[in-house]
Write a protein that holds these residues in place. Structure first.
Motif, PDB file in Angstrom:
ATOM      1  N   ALA A   1      53.743  19.653  51.138  1.00 56.74           N
ATOM      2  CA  ALA A   1      53.065  20.108  49.916  1.00 56.74           C
ATOM      3  C   ALA A   1      53.212  19.068  48.802  1.00 56.74           C
ATOM      4  CB  ALA A   1      53.624  21.454  49.467  1.00 56.74           C
ATOM      5  N   MET A   2      54.390  18.464  48.690  1.00 57.00           N
ATOM      6  CA  MET A   2      54.611  17.446  47.667  1.00 57.00           C
ATOM      7  C   MET A   2      53.753  16.212  47.955  1.00 57.00           C
ATOM      8  SD  MET A   2      58.195  15.770  46.497  1.00 57.00           S
ATOM      9  CE  MET A   2      58.290  14.428  45.338  1.00 57.00           C
ATOM     10  N   LEU A   3      53.657  15.821  49.236  1.00 58.53           N
ATOM     11  CA  LEU A   3      52.819  14.677  49.591  1.00 58.53           C
ATOM     12  C   LEU A   3      51.367  14.946  49.208  1.00 58.53           C
ATOM     13  CD1 LEU A   3      52.330  11.916  50.882  1.00 58.53           C
ATOM     14  CD2 LEU A   3      52.083  13.103  53.077  1.00 58.53           C
ATOM     15  N   SER A   4      50.899  16.149  49.457  1.00 57.77           N
ATOM     16  CA  SER A   4      49.525  16.502  49.093  1.00 57.77           C
ATOM     17  C   SER A   4      49.309  16.357  47.587  1.00 57.77           C
ATOM     18  CB  SER A   4      49.208  17.930  49.532  1.00 57.77           C
ATOM     19  OG  SER A   4      47.899  18.277  49.156  1.00 57.77           O
ATOM     20  N   ARG A   5      50.270  16.820  46.805  1.00 54.18           N
ATOM     21  CA  ARG A   5      50.163  16.701  45.346  1.00 54.18           C
ATOM     22  C   ARG A   5      50.196  15.240  44.906  1.00 54.18           C
ATOM     23  NH1 ARG A   5      54.210  20.224  42.378  1.00 54.18           N
ATOM     24  NH2 ARG A   5      52.992  19.492  40.604  1.00 54.18           N
ATOM     25  N   ILE A   6      51.026  14.422  45.554  1.00 58.61           N
ATOM     26  CA  ILE A   6      51.078  12.986  45.241  1.00 58.61           C
ATOM     27  C   ILE A   6      49.729  12.353  45.540  1.00 58.61           C
ATOM     28  CG2 ILE A   6      52.047  10.760  45.994  1.00 58.61           C
ATOM     29  CD1 ILE A   6      54.741  12.261  46.370  1.00 58.61           C
ATOM     30  N   GLU A   7      49.176  12.651  46.732  1.00 55.70           N
ATOM     31  CA  GLU A   7      47.910  12.043  47.142  1.00 55.70           C
ATOM     32  C   GLU A   7      46.744  12.455  46.245  1.00 55.70           C
ATOM     33  OE1 GLU A   7      48.728  11.304  51.896  1.00 55.70           O
ATOM     34  OE2 GLU A   7      47.452  12.998  51.307  1.00 55.70           O
ATOM     35  N   HIS A   8      46.867  13.585  45.584  1.00 58.48           N
ATOM     36  CA  HIS A   8      45.804  14.045  44.692  1.00 58.48           C
ATOM     37  C   HIS A   8      46.111  13.768  43.217  1.00 58.48           C
ATOM     38  CE1 HIS A   8      44.769  16.226  48.385  1.00 58.48           C
ATOM     39  NE2 HIS A   8      43.535  15.985  47.969  1.00 58.48           N
ATOM     40  N   GLY A   9      47.160  12.973  42.952  1.00 58.58           N
ATOM     41  CA  GLY A   9      47.481  12.573  41.587  1.00 58.58           C
ATOM     42  C   GLY A   9      48.140  13.647  40.757  1.00 58.58           C
ATOM     43  N   GLY A  10      48.739  14.636  41.415  1.00 57.60           N
ATOM     44  CA  GLY A  10      49.352  15.748  40.695  1.00 57.60           C
ATOM     45  C   GLY A  10      50.830  15.578  40.398  1.00 57.60           C
ATOM     46  N   ILE A  11      51.432  14.495  40.888  1.00 59.36           N
ATOM     47  CA  ILE A  11      52.863  14.276  40.676  1.00 59.36           C
ATOM     48  C   ILE A  11      53.102  12.834  40.251  1.00 59.36           C
ATOM     49  CG2 ILE A  11      55.117  14.066  41.806  1.00 59.36           C
ATOM     50  CD1 ILE A  11      54.462  16.384  43.522  1.00 59.36           C
ATOM     51  N   ASN A  12      53.886  12.670  39.213  1.00 54.21           N
ATOM     52  CA  ASN A  12      54.379  11.362  38.809  1.00 54.21           C
ATOM     53  C   ASN A  12      55.711  11.186  39.525  1.00 54.21           C
ATOM     54  OD1 ASN A  12      55.103   9.006  37.566  1.00 54.21           O
ATOM     55  ND2 ASN A  12      55.012   9.812  35.483  1.00 54.21           N
ATOM     56  N   MET A  13      55.677  10.560  40.708  1.00 49.49           N
ATOM     57  CA  MET A  13      56.856  10.514  41.578  1.00 49.49           C
ATOM     58  C   MET A  13      57.954   9.614  41.028  1.00 49.49           C
ATOM     59  SD  MET A  13      55.545   8.217  44.761  1.00 49.49           S
ATOM     60  CE  MET A  13      53.796   8.167  44.470  1.00 49.49           C
ATOM     61  N   THR A  14      59.147   9.819  41.553  1.00 53.82           N
ATOM     62  CA  THR A  14      60.296   9.007  41.161  1.00 53.82           C
ATOM     63  C   THR A  14      60.230   7.656  41.864  1.00 53.82           C
ATOM     64  OG1 THR A  14      61.673   9.794  42.983  1.00 53.82           O
ATOM     65  CG2 THR A  14      61.749  11.064  40.913  1.00 53.82           C
ATOM     66  N   LEU A  15      60.998   6.721  41.358  1.00 52.40           N
ATOM     67  CA  LEU A  15      61.065   5.400  41.974  1.00 52.40           C
ATOM     68  C   LEU A  15      61.613   5.493  43.387  1.00 52.40           C
ATOM     69  CD1 LEU A  15      60.758   2.341  41.823  1.00 52.40           C
ATOM     70  CD2 LEU A  15      63.010   2.249  40.736  1.00 52.40           C
ATOM     71  N   SER A  16      62.611   6.325  43.616  1.00 52.88           N
ATOM     72  CA  SER A  16      63.178   6.445  44.968  1.00 52.88           C
ATOM     73  C   SER A  16      62.136   6.991  45.943  1.00 52.88           C
ATOM     74  CB  SER A  16      64.444   7.304  44.971  1.00 52.88           C
ATOM     75  OG  SER A  16      64.170   8.602  44.501  1.00 52.88           O
ATOM     76  N   SER A  17      61.298   7.924  45.494  1.00 53.55           N
ATOM     77  CA  SER A  17      60.220   8.431  46.350  1.00 53.55           C
ATOM     78  C   SER A  17      59.204   7.334  46.636  1.00 53.55           C
ATOM     79  CB  SER A  17      59.520   9.621  45.705  1.00 53.55           C
ATOM     80  OG  SER A  17      60.381  10.730  45.619  1.00 53.55           O
ATOM     81  N   LEU A  18      58.847   6.578  45.618  1.00 52.22           N
ATOM     82  CA  LEU A  18      57.895   5.486  45.786  1.00 52.22           C
ATOM     83  C   LEU A  18      58.403   4.473  46.807  1.00 52.22           C
ATOM     84  CD1 LEU A  18      55.244   4.081  44.489  1.00 52.22           C
ATOM     85  CD2 LEU A  18      56.947   2.645  43.408  1.00 52.22           C
ATOM     86  N   LEU A  19      59.677   4.107  46.707  1.00 50.55           N
ATOM     87  CA  LEU A  19      60.257   3.136  47.640  1.00 50.55           C
ATOM     88  C   LEU A  19      60.255   3.672  49.065  1.00 50.55           C
ATOM     89  CD1 LEU A  19      63.229   1.884  45.442  1.00 50.55           C
ATOM     90  CD2 LEU A  19      61.147   0.618  46.024  1.00 50.55           C
ATOM     91  N   ALA A  20      60.637   4.940  49.242  1.00 49.82           N
ATOM     92  CA  ALA A  20      60.665   5.541  50.577  1.00 49.82           C
ATOM     93  C   ALA A  20      59.260   5.657  51.158  1.00 49.82           C
ATOM     94  CB  ALA A  20      61.342   6.907  50.523  1.00 49.82           C
ATOM     95  N   ILE A  21      58.285   6.022  50.334  1.00 55.03           N
ATOM     96  CA  ILE A  21      56.897   6.122  50.797  1.00 55.03           C
ATOM     97  C   ILE A  21      56.387   4.749  51.228  1.00 55.03           C
ATOM     98  CG2 ILE A  21      54.540   6.507  49.975  1.00 55.03           C
ATOM     99  CD1 ILE A  21      55.694   8.977  48.457  1.00 55.03           C
TER     100      ILE A  21
END
Length: 85
Positions: A42-62
């Motif tokens: 669900a979080m990935l879906s929100r990221i892909e649709h621009g609904g979450i300003n993710m953390t740096l650690s999430s960005l690095l892992a992605i």
């Protein structure tokens, strides 16, 4: 361009790269979790649709889960290169 437009462009890029790698959201989240990111489908879906300003650690892992560097993932996404909606 706004910060939100950059977030949306990043999400679109993540989705494009994931689909080009023939990974479902479930497969990708499993891969990202192996890279240390506590991300749900669900979080990935929100990221892909621009609904979450993710953390740096999430960005690095992605980025690692996509097999690229964070700098490659972010390349060209600065506000000056994104047209305002």
């Amino acid at each position: 361009a706004t910060t939100q437009s950059v977030i949306e462009a990043l999400g679109s890029r993540i989705k494009r790269l994931r689909t080009e790698a023939n990974l479902s959201q479930a497969e990708f989240t499993c891969r990202a979790q192996c890279e240390g990111c506590s991300i749900s489908q669900a979080m990935l879906s929100r990221i892909e649709h621009g609904g979450i300003n993710m953390t740096l650690s999430s960005l690095l892992a992605i980025a690692r889960a996509l097999g690229i560097t964070a700098s490659k993932l972010l390349h060209g996404l600065d506000a000056e290169n994104i047209k305002s909606k």
